[in-house]
Design a protein around this motif. Structure first.
Motif, PDB file in Angstrom:
ATOM      1  N   LEU A   6      66.496  -4.812  -9.649  1.00 41.18           N
ATOM      2  CA  LEU A   6      66.537  -3.562 -10.414  1.00 41.18           C
ATOM      3  C   LEU A   6      65.668  -3.621 -11.663  1.00 41.18           C
ATOM      4  CD1 LEU A   6      70.377  -2.770 -10.251  1.00 41.18           C
ATOM      5  CD2 LEU A   6      68.543  -1.771  -8.862  1.00 41.18           C
ATOM      6  N   ALA A   7      65.363  -4.832 -12.163  1.00 35.99           N
ATOM      7  CA  ALA A   7      64.586  -4.970 -13.396  1.00 35.99           C
ATOM      8  C   ALA A   7      63.137  -4.553 -13.151  1.00 35.99           C
ATOM      9  CB  ALA A   7      64.644  -6.399 -13.896  1.00 35.99           C
ATOM     10  N   GLU A   8      62.614  -3.732 -14.029  1.00 39.08           N
ATOM     11  CA  GLU A   8      61.244  -3.240 -13.929  1.00 39.08           C
ATOM     12  C   GLU A   8      60.408  -3.889 -15.025  1.00 39.08           C
ATOM     13  OE1 GLU A   8      61.674   0.953 -14.296  1.00 39.08           O
ATOM     14  OE2 GLU A   8      62.700   1.194 -12.366  1.00 39.08           O
ATOM     15  N   GLU A   9      59.589  -4.834 -14.624  1.00 43.15           N
ATOM     16  CA  GLU A   9      58.830  -5.621 -15.587  1.00 43.15           C
ATOM     17  C   GLU A   9      57.831  -4.764 -16.357  1.00 43.15           C
ATOM     18  OE1 GLU A   9      56.221  -9.769 -15.719  1.00 43.15           O
ATOM     19  OE2 GLU A   9      57.128  -9.080 -13.850  1.00 43.15           O
ATOM     20  N   ALA A  10      57.333  -3.692 -15.730  1.00 42.98           N
ATOM     21  CA  ALA A  10      56.326  -2.861 -16.390  1.00 42.98           C
ATOM     22  C   ALA A  10      56.889  -2.145 -17.607  1.00 42.98           C
ATOM     23  CB  ALA A  10      55.769  -1.840 -15.397  1.00 42.98           C
ATOM     24  N   ALA A  11      58.215  -1.956 -17.647  1.00 46.34           N
ATOM     25  CA  ALA A  11      58.829  -1.254 -18.775  1.00 46.34           C
ATOM     26  C   ALA A  11      59.246  -2.189 -19.900  1.00 46.34           C
ATOM     27  CB  ALA A  11      60.028  -0.457 -18.295  1.00 46.34           C
ATOM     28  N   MET A  12      59.084  -3.492 -19.718  1.00 50.80           N
ATOM     29  CA  MET A  12      59.512  -4.439 -20.746  1.00 50.80           C
ATOM     30  C   MET A  12      58.517  -4.493 -21.890  1.00 50.80           C
ATOM     31  SD  MET A  12      60.886  -7.666 -18.493  1.00 50.80           S
ATOM     32  CE  MET A  12      61.996  -7.437 -17.098  1.00 50.80           C
ATOM     33  N   ALA A  13      59.038  -4.621 -23.099  1.00 47.37           N
ATOM     34  CA  ALA A  13      58.193  -4.782 -24.278  1.00 47.37           C
ATOM     35  C   ALA A  13      57.713  -6.222 -24.349  1.00 47.37           C
ATOM     36  CB  ALA A  13      58.951  -4.409 -25.534  1.00 47.37           C
ATOM     37  N   SER A  14      56.483  -6.404 -24.774  1.00 42.69           N
ATOM     38  CA  SER A  14      55.897  -7.748 -24.811  1.00 42.69           C
ATOM     39  C   SER A  14      55.580  -8.221 -26.219  1.00 42.69           C
ATOM     40  CB  SER A  14      54.615  -7.778 -23.966  1.00 42.69           C
ATOM     41  OG  SER A  14      53.699  -6.796 -24.440  1.00 42.69           O
ATOM     42  N   GLY A  15      55.791  -7.378 -27.215  1.00 46.18           N
ATOM     43  CA  GLY A  15      55.458  -7.755 -28.574  1.00 46.18           C
ATOM     44  C   GLY A  15      56.464  -8.713 -29.179  1.00 46.18           C
ATOM     45  N   PRO A  16      56.173  -9.246 -30.357  1.00 42.86           N
ATOM     46  CA  PRO A  16      57.111 -10.147 -31.038  1.00 42.86           C
ATOM     47  C   PRO A  16      58.321  -9.374 -31.539  1.00 42.86           C
ATOM     48  CG  PRO A  16      55.267  -9.639 -32.474  1.00 42.86           C
ATOM     49  CD  PRO A  16      54.939  -9.043 -31.142  1.00 42.86           C
ATOM     50  N   PRO A  17      59.447 -10.046 -31.699  1.00 46.08           N
ATOM     51  CA  PRO A  17      60.640  -9.360 -32.212  1.00 46.08           C
ATOM     52  C   PRO A  17      60.453  -8.920 -33.653  1.00 46.08           C
ATOM     53  CG  PRO A  17      61.007 -11.728 -32.121  1.00 46.08           C
ATOM     54  CD  PRO A  17      59.683 -11.476 -31.444  1.00 46.08           C
ATOM     55  N   THR A  18      61.255  -7.957 -34.058  1.00 48.58           N
ATOM     56  CA  THR A  18      61.192  -7.461 -35.432  1.00 48.58           C
ATOM     57  C   THR A  18      61.587  -8.582 -36.390  1.00 48.58           C
ATOM     58  OG1 THR A  18      61.782  -5.247 -34.684  1.00 48.58           O
ATOM     59  CG2 THR A  18      62.047  -5.721 -37.034  1.00 48.58           C
ATOM     60  N   PRO A  19      60.720  -8.943 -37.331  1.00 54.98           N
ATOM     61  CA  PRO A  19      61.040 -10.094 -38.194  1.00 54.98           C
ATOM     62  C   PRO A  19      62.150  -9.767 -39.181  1.00 54.98           C
ATOM     63  CG  PRO A  19      59.026  -9.014 -38.934  1.00 54.98           C
ATOM     64  CD  PRO A  19      59.416  -8.340 -37.645  1.00 54.98           C
ATOM     65  N   ALA A  20      62.921 -10.790 -39.519  1.00 50.52           N
ATOM     66  CA  ALA A  20      63.956 -10.630 -40.541  1.00 50.52           C
ATOM     67  C   ALA A  20      63.297 -10.618 -41.918  1.00 50.52           C
ATOM     68  CB  ALA A  20      64.965 -11.764 -40.451  1.00 50.52           C
ATOM     69  N   ARG A  21      63.936  -9.947 -42.849  1.00 47.40           N
ATOM     70  CA  ARG A  21      63.385  -9.824 -44.194  1.00 47.40           C
ATOM     71  C   ARG A  21      64.481 -10.057 -45.221  1.00 47.40           C
ATOM     72  NH1 ARG A  21      64.775  -4.875 -46.238  1.00 47.40           N
ATOM     73  NH2 ARG A  21      65.573  -3.334 -44.731  1.00 47.40           N
ATOM     74  N   ALA A  22      64.057 -10.153 -46.463  1.00 49.59           N
ATOM     75  CA  ALA A  22      65.025 -10.319 -47.544  1.00 49.59           C
ATOM     76  C   ALA A  22      65.895  -9.062 -47.657  1.00 49.59           C
ATOM     77  CB  ALA A  22      64.295 -10.577 -48.867  1.00 49.59           C
ATOM     78  N   GLU A  23      67.130  -9.264 -48.065  1.00 53.41           N
ATOM     79  CA  GLU A  23      68.070  -8.136 -48.129  1.00 53.41           C
ATOM     80  C   GLU A  23      68.707  -8.067 -49.513  1.00 53.41           C
ATOM     81  OE1 GLU A  23      71.040  -8.839 -45.191  1.00 53.41           O
ATOM     82  OE2 GLU A  23      71.395 -10.904 -45.817  1.00 53.41           O
ATOM     83  N   ARG A  24      69.041  -6.853 -49.887  1.00 54.61           N
ATOM     84  CA  ARG A  24      69.730  -6.602 -51.146  1.00 54.61           C
ATOM     85  C   ARG A  24      71.063  -5.943 -50.815  1.00 54.61           C
ATOM     86  NH1 ARG A  24      67.819  -3.244 -54.900  1.00 54.61           N
ATOM     87  NH2 ARG A  24      68.501  -4.561 -56.642  1.00 54.61           N
ATOM     88  N   VAL A  25      72.139  -6.529 -51.316  1.00 55.54           N
ATOM     89  CA  VAL A  25      73.486  -6.063 -51.023  1.00 55.54           C
ATOM     90  C   VAL A  25      74.180  -5.711 -52.326  1.00 55.54           C
ATOM     91  CG1 VAL A  25      75.716  -6.653 -50.005  1.00 55.54           C
ATOM     92  CG2 VAL A  25      73.610  -7.482 -48.945  1.00 55.54           C
ATOM     93  N   LEU A  26      74.836  -4.549 -52.346  1.00 59.61           N
ATOM     94  CA  LEU A  26      75.622  -4.112 -53.507  1.00 59.61           C
ATOM     95  C   LEU A  26      77.094  -4.271 -53.166  1.00 59.61           C
ATOM     96  CD1 LEU A  26      75.821  -2.791 -56.309  1.00 59.61           C
ATOM     97  CD2 LEU A  26      75.771  -0.560 -55.163  1.00 59.61           C
ATOM     98  N   LEU A  27      77.798  -5.062 -53.963  1.00 62.75           N
ATOM     99  CA  LEU A  27      79.221  -5.336 -53.750  1.00 62.75           C
ATOM    100  C   LEU A  27      80.026  -4.615 -54.820  1.00 62.75           C
ATOM    101  CD1 LEU A  27      81.059  -7.000 -51.856  1.00 62.75           C
ATOM    102  CD2 LEU A  27      80.904  -8.871 -53.485  1.00 62.75           C
ATOM    103  N   LEU A  28      80.715  -3.555 -54.420  1.00 64.88           N
ATOM    104  CA  LEU A  28      81.520  -2.770 -55.356  1.00 64.88           C
ATOM    105  C   LEU A  28      82.973  -3.203 -55.248  1.00 64.88           C
ATOM    106  CD1 LEU A  28      80.005   0.802 -54.740  1.00 64.88           C
ATOM    107  CD2 LEU A  28      79.414  -0.840 -56.539  1.00 64.88           C
ATOM    108  N   GLY A  29      83.484  -3.869 -56.270  1.00 64.94           N
ATOM    109  CA  GLY A  29      84.850  -4.382 -56.250  1.00 64.94           C
ATOM    110  C   GLY A  29      84.875  -5.877 -56.012  1.00 64.94           C
ATOM    111  N   TRP A  30      86.074  -6.440 -56.163  1.00 63.56           N
ATOM    112  CA  TRP A  30      86.226  -7.888 -56.032  1.00 63.56           C
ATOM    113  C   TRP A  30      87.661  -8.187 -55.620  1.00 63.56           C
ATOM    114  CZ3 TRP A  30      82.385 -11.479 -56.403  1.00 63.56           C
ATOM    115  CH2 TRP A  30      82.754 -12.830 -56.436  1.00 63.56           C
ATOM    116  N   ASN A  31      87.814  -9.088 -54.669  1.00 63.66           N
ATOM    117  CA  ASN A  31      89.140  -9.570 -54.290  1.00 63.66           C
ATOM    118  C   ASN A  31      89.007 -11.008 -53.814  1.00 63.66           C
ATOM    119  OD1 ASN A  31      88.158  -9.424 -51.617  1.00 63.66           O
ATOM    120  ND2 ASN A  31      89.047  -7.393 -51.299  1.00 63.66           N
TER     121      ASN A  31
END
Length: 636
Positions: free
Chosen positions: A368-393
């Motif tokens: 059932l797998a159709e090779e012609a429809a598969m993406a061949s590029g590199p995966p989306t690279p991970a990047r730096a992230e900024r997280v906002l933490l509201l509150g504390w426990n």
């Protein structure tokens, strides 16, 4: 005149009340006089109006006596005084005997019914599930056990807690609903008393679940309950499986020792922190986790497949049409997402996701797998992230540690708390433990005030985590309890206001304590909401059905191991292409991942699944857009 009548009435009432206060004998006398005052005149009317009664006074008085005797069960015999006296005596003896017998029977029945209402009778079921303790997780656990036992005939769930039996039954009926074929049995008593635990027949149970409470001394009570259970089962050769949860990691070893070998002890705070961080990194992931842990959907099963022995694991990915292989259980060690060329040993069990254990059957889907429809590029690279933490426990340091473990260079976490919520020392300690690629900054402010949020550039963050305060100790009598979700709901209202003003959506992850507040939260329908108690309850219910899944979930929710991820669909298939899901599975296999589903971008706000589809058939065709996401099990 009126004054005199009032005084006479008060004195008569006082005299009557005083005579009644002298005891039962006076009460019986008053009842006899009242009965005679009614029965004698009525009997006289019957005697004087009966045409068959002789007209003489003696005959009519005798008839009055007969009516009175039959009415009051005094015999009613006539004749010499001795005969009448003996008749009355026998009638009184009969009345005394019958009254005493009725009283004894009534007292015995009342005592028995009271004992039953108090839940003090011993359960005789076998192979049942025993739930010890009472918390918000009870409703989740019982609901899931009822769903898991839907195809069983004589399943039972026994709940023991230090609460009134009737109150527990009413709460379960209200929140769990119809139990179907499963019997719900409640028993009252302290779970830490070894003399009370036999009421649940733990020796004959299939599994025992110990519920944690969100209170300061909850972990100590869990350990004490496990010790009481061990004492109650001291003379039992085969013990049931035990699943428990503690909040603090420092109690886990004690709980493990108390529960004995083969038991499963969960750390609720650690699991909750991992779920929140994973949802912050992959919006929508909490919906996937709930789908996988809920018995109403698809869940994990361990199956033996002799036909696949000796073949590489990659072949198993496309060997099921309606199930998804995600790993192998080798002995007691789970191998989630192993390399595709890993050979399946004869003793290995495959870890699959399926609707039920009877829906797992082999069917080759490789064509059932159709090779012609598969993406061949590199995966989306991970990047730096900024997280906002509201509150504390108490879980906040654990979240910071989870963010640190997978942070990229340049990642940052900004914490906004009141002075009373988090001390500088606590945040400094978390910052010291997160030394490396993650920077941690503390900002003081009240997150329930608009000016605090307006000072922050909330749209510059990749995710916003809203935490509530830890539950306060039990309030004193007459003091209303403080709901820790109150501040969280206020903060969410302010964030919602910012979204409406700017027209932009914020990636918010919310932690709530009470599941009932989920409907009150002013957030989008498909947003990530982590109900800590509910997820722990789902985990405990899943593990209670198969304790080997504990190792699978430990790996799945670990910070450094293999877990559930949401990837762009363009990493696997060409955007705009129409192809079966088998194509996605084959493309994920090339990237050493296991594809288990997808999320449709256009349905992210449409319930009840909000675009999440777990374990679709391999032959299901659909057109993939660039905004769709693929759900995989893999690493970062």
């Amino acid at each position: 005149m009126v004054r005199r009548r009032t005084l006479f009435g008060d004195r008569a009432r006082y005299w009557f009340d005083s005579t009644l206060a002298r005891g039962a004998a006076v009460l019986v006398l008053w009842m006899a006089l009242l009965c005679l005052a009614i029965v004698l005149p009525a009997s006289a009317v019957l005697a004087w109006t009966d045409p068959d009664v002789p007209a003489s006074l003696a005959d009519r008085l005798a008839q009055v006596w007969r009516h009175t005797g039959r009415t009051l069960r005094l015999g009613g015999a006539t004749g010499p005084p001795l005969r009448v006296a003996m008749s009355v005596l026998l009638a009184l003896v009969t009345l005394l005997y019958v009254s005493a017998l009725v009283g004894l029977i009534t007292a015995a029945l009342t005592e028995r019914l009271t004992a039953l209402r108090r839940g003090r009778s011993t359960v005789l079921e076998e192979g049942h599930a025993v739930v010890l303790g009472w918390s918000e997780q009870v409703f989740t656990v019982v609901s899931e056990l009822v769903a898991a036992n839907a195809n069983q005939r004589r399943a039972a769930v026994v709940v023991l807690a230090d609460r009134d039996k009737t109150v527990m039954e009413e709460a379960l009926n209200t929140k769990v609903g119809p139990p179907g074929r499963t019997r719900l049995i409640c028993r009252s008593g302290p779970t830490t008393d070894p003399a009370v635990l036999p009421l649940t027949n733990p020796a004959g149970a299939g599994v025992v679940l110990v519920m944690p409470r969100d209170e300061p001394a909850a972990d100590a009570e869990v350990v004490k309950t496990l010790l009481a259970l061990r004492a109650a089962l001291s003379e039992v050769a085969t013990r049931p499986a035990v699943v428990a949860a503690v909040r603090d990691d420092s109690y886990r070893l004690a709980a493990q020792l108390a529960a004995g070998p083969g038991s499963v002890i969960l750390e609720s705070d650690t699991v909750t922190a991992r779920l929140i961080v994973q949802a912050a990194r992959h919006p929508g992931l909490s919906l996937v986790h709930q789908e996988l842990l809920d018995f109403a959907g698809d869940e994990f099963y361990l199956v033996a497949e002799p036909a696949l022995a000796g073949r590489p694991f990659g072949d198993a990915l496309l060997s099921y049409a309606t199930s998804s292989a995600v790993g192998m259980m080798r002995g007691d060690t789970p191998l989630l997402n192993p390399a595709p060329d890993t050979l399946i040993a004869p003793d290995d069990l495959l870890i699959v996701i399926s609707r039920d254990d009877d829906t797992v059957w082999l069917e080759d889907c490789a064509e059932l797998a159709e090779e012609a429809a598969m993406a061949s590029g590199p995966p989306t690279p991970a990047r730096a992230e900024r997280v906002l933490l509201l509150g504390w426990n108490r879980r906040a340091p654990l979240m910071v540690d989870q963010l640190r473990r997978r942070s990229r260079p340049g990642s940052a976490v900004d914490v906004v708390t009141d002075h009373g919520e988090a001390t500088v020392g606590e945040v400094d300690e978390a910052a010291a433990n997160s030394a490396g690629e993650l920077s941690l900054t503390l900002h003081h402010g009240d997150v329930t005030r608009p000016e605090t949020l307006r000072r922050l550039d909330v749209y510059s963050y990749d995710s916003v985590i809203v935490l509530g305060r830890d539950p306060a100790p039990a309030p004193t009598p007459g003091q209303s309890p403080d709901d820790p979700d109150n501040r969280t709901l206020v903060t969410l209202l302010l964030l919602r206001r910012l979204e409406e003003t700017s027209g932009r959506e914020l990636p918010v992850v919310t932690e709530l304590i009470d599941d009932r507040n989920r409907a009150l939260a002013p957030i989008g329908p498909g947003s990530d909401v982590i109900i800590s108690g509910k997820f722990i309850g789902l985990l405990m219910a899943q593990i209670s059905q198969n304790r080997h899944l504990a190792a699978v979930f430990e790996e799945l929710f670990s910070a450094d191991g293999t877990g559930v991820r949401l990837r762009p669909a363009t990493d696997y298939v060409l955007p705009g292409s129409e192809t079966p899901f088998a194509t996605v599975v084959a493309a994920a296999r090339q990237r050493r991942e296991c594809a288990i589903g997808y999320r449709i971008h256009d349905d992210t706000s449409t319930g009840p699944r909000y675009g999440v589809r777990i374990n679709p058939p391999k032959g299901e065709r659909r057109r993939w857009s660039a905004e769709d996401e693929v759900i995989v099990i893999g690493g970062d």
